[in-house]
Design a protein around this motif. Structure first.
Motif, mmCIF file in Angstrom:
data_model
loop_
_atom_site.group_PDB
_atom_site.id
_atom_site.type_symbol
_atom_site.label_atom_id
_atom_site.label_comp_id
_atom_site.label_asym_id
_atom_site.label_seq_id
_atom_site.Cartn_x
_atom_site.Cartn_y
_atom_site.Cartn_z
ATOM 1 N N VAL A 54 17.979 13.228 23.294
ATOM 2 C CA VAL A 54 17.780 14.524 22.423
ATOM 3 C C VAL A 54 16.277 13.251 23.011
ATOM 4 N N ILE A 55 15.302 14.453 23.100
ATOM 5 C CA ILE A 55 13.647 14.026 23.570
ATOM 6 C C ILE A 55 13.402 13.593 21.910
ATOM 7 N N LEU A 56 12.501 12.093 22.334
ATOM 8 C CA LEU A 56 11.824 12.273 21.029
ATOM 9 C C LEU A 56 10.261 10.718 21.011
ATOM 10 N N THR A 57 9.389 10.973 20.757
ATOM 11 C CA THR A 57 8.151 9.971 21.485
ATOM 12 C C THR A 57 7.516 9.522 19.843
ATOM 13 N N LEU A 58 6.886 8.276 20.502
ATOM 14 C CA LEU A 58 6.317 7.372 19.385
ATOM 15 C C LEU A 58 4.497 7.627 19.397
ATOM 16 N N GLY A 68 2.605 5.372 14.632
ATOM 17 C CA GLY A 68 3.154 4.420 14.873
ATOM 18 C C GLY A 68 5.154 4.986 14.802
ATOM 19 N N GLN A 69 5.003 6.329 14.292
ATOM 20 C CA GLN A 69 6.121 6.774 13.722
ATOM 21 C C GLN A 69 6.812 7.534 15.062
ATOM 22 N N VAL A 70 8.115 7.935 15.147
ATOM 23 C CA VAL A 70 9.057 8.231 15.809
ATOM 24 C C VAL A 70 9.291 9.010 15.622
ATOM 25 N N SER A 71 9.098 10.326 16.684
ATOM 26 C CA SER A 71 8.901 11.722 16.165
ATOM 27 C C SER A 71 9.353 13.228 17.196
ATOM 28 N N PHE A 72 9.611 14.196 16.604
ATOM 29 C CA PHE A 72 9.800 15.235 17.824
ATOM 30 C C PHE A 72 8.611 15.881 18.446
ATOM 31 N N PRO A 73 8.297 16.283 19.359
ATOM 32 C CA PRO A 73 6.842 16.795 19.467
ATOM 33 C C PRO A 73 7.061 17.967 18.367
ATOM 34 N N GLY A 74 5.405 18.235 18.220
ATOM 35 C CA GLY A 74 5.725 19.417 17.750
ATOM 36 C C GLY A 74 4.049 19.041 16.400
ATOM 37 N N GLY A 75 4.080 20.358 15.748
ATOM 38 C CA GLY A 75 2.308 20.289 14.583
ATOM 39 C C GLY A 75 2.298 21.683 14.186
ATOM 40 N N ARG A 76 1.105 22.132 13.433
ATOM 41 C CA ARG A 76 1.513 22.517 12.964
ATOM 42 C C ARG A 76 1.004 23.923 13.163
ATOM 43 N N ILE A 77 1.365 25.011 12.631
ATOM 44 C CA ILE A 77 0.930 26.437 13.599
ATOM 45 C C ILE A 77 0.028 26.802 13.491
ATOM 46 N N ASP A 78 -0.714 26.797 14.237
ATOM 47 C CA ASP A 78 -2.317 27.714 14.619
ATOM 48 C C ASP A 78 -1.861 29.223 14.241
ATOM 49 N N PRO A 79 -3.483 29.820 14.104
ATOM 50 C CA PRO A 79 -3.327 31.347 13.655
ATOM 51 C C PRO A 79 -2.882 31.884 14.849
ATOM 52 N N GLY A 80 -3.261 31.592 16.290
ATOM 53 C CA GLY A 80 -2.952 32.375 17.185
ATOM 54 C C GLY A 80 -1.745 32.009 17.888
ATOM 55 N N GLU A 91 2.896 23.355 21.198
ATOM 56 C CA GLU A 91 2.593 21.301 21.182
ATOM 57 C C GLU A 91 3.437 20.289 22.306
ATOM 58 N N ALA A 92 4.662 21.416 22.223
ATOM 59 C CA ALA A 92 5.553 20.192 23.091
ATOM 60 C C ALA A 92 5.323 19.828 24.978
ATOM 61 N N GLU A 93 4.401 20.752 25.606
ATOM 62 C CA GLU A 93 3.061 21.048 26.278
ATOM 63 C C GLU A 93 2.102 20.126 26.409
ATOM 64 N N GLU A 94 1.794 20.795 25.447
ATOM 65 C CA GLU A 94 0.610 20.049 25.015
ATOM 66 C C GLU A 94 1.039 18.227 25.290
ATOM 67 N N GLU A 95 2.266 17.991 24.159
ATOM 68 C CA GLU A 95 2.728 16.169 24.158
ATOM 69 C C GLU A 95 2.671 15.815 24.894
ATOM 70 N N ILE A 96 4.005 16.668 25.796
ATOM 71 C CA ILE A 96 4.888 15.884 26.981
ATOM 72 C C ILE A 96 4.644 16.153 28.330
ATOM 73 N N GLY A 97 3.484 17.814 27.964
ATOM 74 C CA GLY A 97 4.032 18.307 29.525
ATOM 75 C C GLY A 97 5.212 18.738 29.900
ATOM 76 N N HIS A 138 -3.321 10.528 24.258
ATOM 77 C CA HIS A 138 -3.968 10.513 22.997
ATOM 78 C C HIS A 138 -2.495 11.278 21.792
ATOM 79 N N GLU A 139 -1.577 11.094 22.487
ATOM 80 C CA GLU A 139 -0.826 11.478 20.771
ATOM 81 C C GLU A 139 0.537 11.349 21.065
ATOM 82 N N VAL A 140 1.307 10.231 22.449
ATOM 83 C CA VAL A 140 2.448 10.102 22.517
ATOM 84 C C VAL A 140 2.346 8.842 22.866
ATOM 85 N N ALA A 141 2.231 7.569 22.697
ATOM 86 C CA ALA A 141 2.530 6.025 23.391
ATOM 87 C C ALA A 141 3.437 6.016 24.010
ATOM 88 N N ASP A 142 4.280 6.720 23.510
ATOM 89 C CA ASP A 142 5.765 6.709 24.385
ATOM 90 C C ASP A 142 6.913 7.759 24.429
#
Length: 200
Positions: A54-58, A68-80, A91-97, A138-142
């Protein structure tokens, strides 16, 4: 049946099964329901290896929410966004390409409400191994992969407690090679494990 196939079956029948799911009592912030609820989504990207990972980000320490927390790529659901799947893929494309077209949807897991006011839908998908991912600094340290079997093993789900704002809080923690996976991310993993139990 492989672990990924079992997970696909468990999520397909998630409304028929009723395991005891984790709610929002993790050490994150305010009480559930203390303010407006923000819909969000994360991508649980399972890498299609012989032993799936499983892909995880820091998250960087500079982040305002959950630094500083380990998380899945993601974020708020935008109106669009056209629902949680579109939001998680964006979000996964924005955070990890990770290109949205590279994700094969497995299913939606149980929503999880954090006590910071987010109601998170985990979107589970399958991706090919060794994709050329590009973490956004800017969103992923590792960025790292953890074995799916390790994460879903109840033996690795450790209940912790800590005092927070005058009361004792309980939360799950999963260790992988010194990486501390806890809070909402660990709780969503525990919920996935509990969904698998009726299908085991």
């Amino acid at each position: 049946m492989s672990l990924v196939e079992s997970l696909r079956d468990a999520l397909a029948g998630r409304h028929d099964a009723a395991p005891e799911l984790i709610g929002g009592d993790v050490l994150e912030g305010e009480e559930p329901g203390a303010g407006p609820i923000t819909p969000a989504a994360v991508l649980v990207a399972i890498v299609d290896r012989p032993d799936p990972t499983v892909i995880l980000t820091l998250r960087p320490e500079t982040m305002r929410k959950h630094p500083g927390q380990v998380s899945f790529p993601g974020g708020r659901i935008d109106p669009g966004d056209d629902g949680p799947v579109a939001a998680a893929l964006r979000e996964a494309e924005e955070e990890i390409g990770l290109p949205p077209a590279a994700v094969e949807l497995i299913g939606l897991a149980d929503r999880y409400r954090t006590i910071t006011g987010f109601e998170v839908t985990p979107v589970v998908g399958l991706v090919a191994p060794d994709l050329p991912l590009r973490p956004n600094p800017h969103e992923v340290a590792d960025l790292f992969e953890a074995p799916l079997r390790h994460l879903l093993d109840p033996a690795h789900h450790v209940m912790r407690s800590a005092m927070w704002r005058g009361r004792e809080r309980h939360y799950y923690e999963i260790d992988y090679e010194g990486r501390r996976i806890w809070g909402a991310t660990a709780a969503m993993i525990v919920n996935l494990t509990r969904r698998l139990e009726p299908a085991a």
